[in-house]
Design a protein around this motif. Structure first.
Motif, PDB file in Angstrom:
ATOM      1  N   VAL A  98      21.758  35.753 -31.509  1.00 49.07           N
ATOM      2  CA  VAL A  98      21.230  34.391 -31.617  1.00 49.07           C
ATOM      3  C   VAL A  98      22.126  33.404 -30.871  1.00 49.07           C
ATOM      4  O   VAL A  98      21.650  32.491 -30.185  1.00 49.07           O
ATOM      5  CB  VAL A  98      21.108  33.973 -33.102  1.00 49.07           C
ATOM      6  CG1 VAL A  98      20.812  32.474 -33.216  1.00 49.07           C
ATOM      7  CG2 VAL A  98      20.019  34.775 -33.786  1.00 49.07           C
ATOM      8  N   LEU A  99      23.451  33.586 -30.980  1.00 45.62           N
ATOM      9  CA  LEU A  99      24.389  32.633 -30.391  1.00 45.62           C
ATOM     10  C   LEU A  99      24.794  32.979 -28.966  1.00 45.62           C
ATOM     11  O   LEU A  99      25.625  32.293 -28.368  1.00 45.62           O
ATOM     12  CB  LEU A  99      25.643  32.535 -31.259  1.00 45.62           C
ATOM     13  CG  LEU A  99      25.641  31.443 -32.331  1.00 45.62           C
ATOM     14  CD1 LEU A  99      24.487  31.672 -33.323  1.00 45.62           C
ATOM     15  CD2 LEU A  99      26.953  31.384 -33.062  1.00 45.62           C
ATOM     16  N   LYS A 100      24.204  34.043 -28.434  1.00 46.12           N
ATOM     17  CA  LYS A 100      24.605  34.546 -27.117  1.00 46.12           C
ATOM     18  C   LYS A 100      24.672  33.460 -26.056  1.00 46.12           C
ATOM     19  O   LYS A 100      25.643  33.359 -25.301  1.00 46.12           O
ATOM     20  CB  LYS A 100      23.628  35.643 -26.678  1.00 46.12           C
ATOM     21  CG  LYS A 100      23.918  36.222 -25.290  1.00 46.12           C
ATOM     22  CD  LYS A 100      22.893  37.287 -24.943  1.00 46.12           C
ATOM     23  CE  LYS A 100      23.130  37.835 -23.549  1.00 46.12           C
ATOM     24  NZ  LYS A 100      22.100  38.834 -23.158  1.00 46.12           N
ATOM     25  N   ASP A 101      23.616  32.645 -25.949  1.00 45.37           N
ATOM     26  CA  ASP A 101      23.554  31.617 -24.920  1.00 45.37           C
ATOM     27  C   ASP A 101      23.831  30.219 -25.463  1.00 45.37           C
ATOM     28  O   ASP A 101      23.514  29.213 -24.822  1.00 45.37           O
ATOM     29  CB  ASP A 101      22.170  31.632 -24.246  1.00 45.37           C
ATOM     30  CG  ASP A 101      21.890  32.952 -23.556  1.00 45.37           C
ATOM     31  OD1 ASP A 101      22.834  33.528 -22.981  1.00 45.37           O
ATOM     32  OD2 ASP A 101      20.730  33.413 -23.590  1.00 45.37           O
ATOM     33  N   HIS A 102      24.417  30.169 -26.662  1.00 49.45           N
ATOM     34  CA  HIS A 102      24.673  28.874 -27.295  1.00 49.45           C
ATOM     35  C   HIS A 102      26.103  28.768 -27.806  1.00 49.45           C
ATOM     36  O   HIS A 102      26.372  28.124 -28.803  1.00 49.45           O
ATOM     37  CB  HIS A 102      23.695  28.653 -28.453  1.00 49.45           C
ATOM     38  CG  HIS A 102      22.258  28.646 -28.037  1.00 49.45           C
ATOM     39  ND1 HIS A 102      21.641  27.526 -27.522  1.00 49.45           N
ATOM     40  CD2 HIS A 102      21.329  29.639 -28.032  1.00 49.45           C
ATOM     41  CE1 HIS A 102      20.380  27.810 -27.237  1.00 49.45           C
ATOM     42  NE2 HIS A 102      20.169  29.082 -27.526  1.00 49.45           N
ATOM     43  N   THR A 103      27.019  29.445 -27.122  1.00 44.48           N
ATOM     44  CA  THR A 103      28.413  29.450 -27.547  1.00 44.48           C
ATOM     45  C   THR A 103      29.313  28.901 -26.453  1.00 44.48           C
ATOM     46  O   THR A 103      29.128  29.224 -25.275  1.00 44.48           O
ATOM     47  CB  THR A 103      28.873  30.879 -27.903  1.00 44.48           C
ATOM     48  OG1 THR A 103      28.067  31.367 -28.988  1.00 44.48           O
ATOM     49  CG2 THR A 103      30.338  30.892 -28.322  1.00 44.48           C
ATOM     50  N   ALA A 104      30.248  28.066 -26.830  1.00 43.39           N
ATOM     51  CA  ALA A 104      31.248  27.531 -25.899  1.00 43.39           C
ATOM     52  C   ALA A 104      32.607  27.643 -26.557  1.00 43.39           C
ATOM     53  O   ALA A 104      32.713  27.897 -27.763  1.00 43.39           O
ATOM     54  CB  ALA A 104      30.940  26.079 -25.550  1.00 43.39           C
ATOM     55  N   GLY A 105      33.644  27.478 -25.765  1.00 41.94           N
ATOM     56  CA  GLY A 105      34.983  27.589 -26.318  1.00 41.94           C
ATOM     57  C   GLY A 105      35.964  26.691 -25.612  1.00 41.94           C
ATOM     58  O   GLY A 105      35.653  26.060 -24.603  1.00 41.94           O
ATOM     59  N   SER A 106      37.162  26.639 -26.155  1.00 46.49           N
ATOM     60  CA  SER A 106      38.212  25.821 -25.572  1.00 46.49           C
ATOM     61  C   SER A 106      38.778  26.508 -24.330  1.00 46.49           C
ATOM     62  O   SER A 106      39.112  27.699 -24.375  1.00 46.49           O
ATOM     63  CB  SER A 106      39.330  25.597 -26.590  1.00 46.49           C
ATOM     64  OG  SER A 106      40.456  24.999 -25.969  1.00 46.49           O
ATOM     65  N   PRO A 107      38.902  25.780 -23.226  1.00 48.35           N
ATOM     66  CA  PRO A 107      39.462  26.388 -22.011  1.00 48.35           C
ATOM     67  C   PRO A 107      40.959  26.658 -22.124  1.00 48.35           C
ATOM     68  O   PRO A 107      41.524  27.352 -21.299  1.00 48.35           O
ATOM     69  CB  PRO A 107      39.163  25.338 -20.934  1.00 48.35           C
ATOM     70  CG  PRO A 107      39.081  24.048 -21.682  1.00 48.35           C
ATOM     71  CD  PRO A 107      38.489  24.391 -23.021  1.00 48.35           C
ATOM     72  N   VAL A 108      41.608  26.105 -23.167  1.00 47.88           N
ATOM     73  CA  VAL A 108      43.056  26.289 -23.324  1.00 47.88           C
ATOM     74  C   VAL A 108      43.410  27.184 -24.505  1.00 47.88           C
ATOM     75  O   VAL A 108      44.564  27.566 -24.666  1.00 47.88           O
ATOM     76  CB  VAL A 108      43.765  24.922 -23.489  1.00 47.88           C
ATOM     77  CG1 VAL A 108      43.616  24.091 -22.234  1.00 47.88           C
ATOM     78  CG2 VAL A 108      43.218  24.164 -24.694  1.00 47.88           C
ATOM     79  N   ASP A 109      42.421  27.523 -25.350  1.00 46.90           N
ATOM     80  CA  ASP A 109      42.678  28.395 -26.495  1.00 46.90           C
ATOM     81  C   ASP A 109      41.460  29.279 -26.717  1.00 46.90           C
ATOM     82  O   ASP A 109      40.442  28.838 -27.218  1.00 46.90           O
ATOM     83  CB  ASP A 109      42.964  27.565 -27.750  1.00 46.90           C
ATOM     84  CG  ASP A 109      43.459  28.429 -28.916  1.00 46.90           C
ATOM     85  OD1 ASP A 109      43.272  29.662 -28.857  1.00 46.90           O
ATOM     86  OD2 ASP A 109      44.007  27.868 -29.879  1.00 46.90           O
ATOM     87  N   GLU A 110      41.566  30.549 -26.353  1.00 42.08           N
ATOM     88  CA  GLU A 110      40.427  31.454 -26.412  1.00 42.08           C
ATOM     89  C   GLU A 110      39.966  31.747 -27.843  1.00 42.08           C
ATOM     90  O   GLU A 110      38.862  32.249 -28.056  1.00 42.08           O
ATOM     91  CB  GLU A 110      40.765  32.779 -25.721  1.00 42.08           C
ATOM     92  CG  GLU A 110      41.932  33.519 -26.348  1.00 42.08           C
ATOM     93  CD  GLU A 110      42.261  34.811 -25.625  1.00 42.08           C
ATOM     94  OE1 GLU A 110      43.052  35.598 -26.161  1.00 42.08           O
ATOM     95  OE2 GLU A 110      41.729  35.026 -24.524  1.00 42.08           O
ATOM     96  N   LYS A 111      40.800  31.424 -28.841  1.00 48.33           N
ATOM     97  CA  LYS A 111      40.423  31.676 -30.229  1.00 48.33           C
ATOM     98  C   LYS A 111      39.499  30.598 -30.785  1.00 48.33           C
ATOM     99  O   LYS A 111      38.894  30.782 -31.830  1.00 48.33           O
ATOM    100  CB  LYS A 111      41.683  31.775 -31.101  1.00 48.33           C
ATOM    101  CG  LYS A 111      42.554  32.990 -30.784  1.00 48.33           C
ATOM    102  CD  LYS A 111      43.747  33.049 -31.716  1.00 48.33           C
ATOM    103  CE  LYS A 111      44.620  34.264 -31.416  1.00 48.33           C
ATOM    104  NZ  LYS A 111      45.794  34.337 -32.313  1.00 48.33           N
ATOM    105  N   ILE A 112      39.418  29.455 -30.079  1.00 47.40           N
ATOM    106  CA  ILE A 112      38.578  28.349 -30.546  1.00 47.40           C
ATOM    107  C   ILE A 112      37.209  28.439 -29.891  1.00 47.40           C
ATOM    108  O   ILE A 112      37.092  28.484 -28.671  1.00 47.40           O
ATOM    109  CB  ILE A 112      39.222  26.995 -30.209  1.00 47.40           C
ATOM    110  CG1 ILE A 112      40.562  26.847 -30.936  1.00 47.40           C
ATOM    111  CG2 ILE A 112      38.296  25.845 -30.579  1.00 47.40           C
ATOM    112  CD1 ILE A 112      41.293  25.565 -30.610  1.00 47.40           C
TER     113      ILE A 112
END
Length: 199
Positions: A98-112
Motif C-alpha cells: 500500500v505504501l510502496k509509492d507513498h513513502t518518503a524519507g529524510s535525505p540525511v537519516d535513512e531511519k526516518i
C-alpha cells in the motif's frame, strides 16, 4: 548485480530450514541472510526461500527498528490478547504494498521515513484488498515499521503544476525499472512538497 551466491545444496538447506520456522522467525531469518549479502541480497534471498520480497523487507524493518521480543520477560510467550498486527497473515506485506509509492524519507537519516497517506486512506486501501484493517491498527503498523509524523514547516506555497501527476507517475515508473535491474534508488526529499498533508 549480486556477486556472491550460495551453492545449490546450501540453498536447499536454507529453504528447508526456512520452511521449518514460524512466520515471525521466517521474516527475520530471511532478513538476516539478505543483510549479510548486501546489495541485491533481498531479491536473491526471496527467490531462494520462495517468499515475497516484502517479507524480507518486513523482517529487516523489525530487526533494524529493535522490535525483538525480550527473552527474559516474566510473562510466558503467548500470554494475553495478541494484537491484530501480530496475528493476521501477510498484513506486513500488504502494508508495504500500500505504501510502496507513498513513502518518503529524510535525505540525511535513512531511519526516518513517513508517508503522505493518512490513517483512513491506508485503512481504505487495505479494504480494497479484502482486509478490514481499522485506522487504529494502521497506526500500530506505522509505529511498528518506524514511520514518524512529518513536522510541518512554514514555507512559501508552491504554485500548481499541470504536469505534477504525470511527473509522479514517471518517477514511479523509473523506480520500478531501477528496482527490476537491481540498481540503487536515491530518495530525494524535495520531490514531496513540505506543505503536503502528512501523518
Amino acid at each position: 548485480m549480486l556477486r556472491t551466491k550460495y551453492s545449490e545444496e546450501i540453498e536447499k538447506q536454507m529453504k528447508a530450514f526456512y520452511d521449518s520456522l514460524n512466520e515471525k522467525d521466517r521474516r527475520r531469518y530471511a532478513a538476516i541472510e539478505a543483510m549479510k549479502l548486501g546489495h541485491g541480497g533481498q531479491n536473491y534471498i526471496s527467490n531462494v526461500l520462495s517468499c515475497h520480497f516484502q517479507t524480507v523487507m518486513a523482517g529487516i524493518a523489525e530487526l533494524t527498528n529493535g522490535t525483538e521480543t525480550p527473552e527474559d520477560r516474566i510473562r510466558k510467550p503467548g500470554g494475553g490478547k495478541k494484537k491484530i498486527i501480530d496475528t493476521v497473515e501477510n498484513i506486513d506485506e500488504i502494508f508495504f504494498e500500500v505504501l510502496k509509492d507513498h513513502t518518503a524519507g529524510s535525505p540525511v537519516d535513512e531511519k526516518i521515513k513517513w508517508t503522505n497517506l493518512n490513517h483512513k486512506e491506508i485503512s481504505n486501501a487495505f479494504k480494497l484488498r479484502g482486509m478490514n484493517v481499522t485506522p487504529h491498527v494502521v497506526k500500530q503498523l506505522l509505529k511498528k515499521h518506524g514511520f514518524v509524523k512529518r513536522k510541518m514547516q512554514k514555507t512559501v506555497a508552491m504554485k500548481d503544476c499541470e504536469d505534477r501527476n504525470e511527473q509522479f507517475e514517471r518517477i514511479n515508473e523509473l523506480k520500478e525499472e531501477y528496482s527490476e535491474n537491481e540498481n540503487p534508488i536515491i530518495n530525494i526529499d524535495e520531490l514531496m512538497p513540505k506543505t503536503s498533508k502528512m501523518l
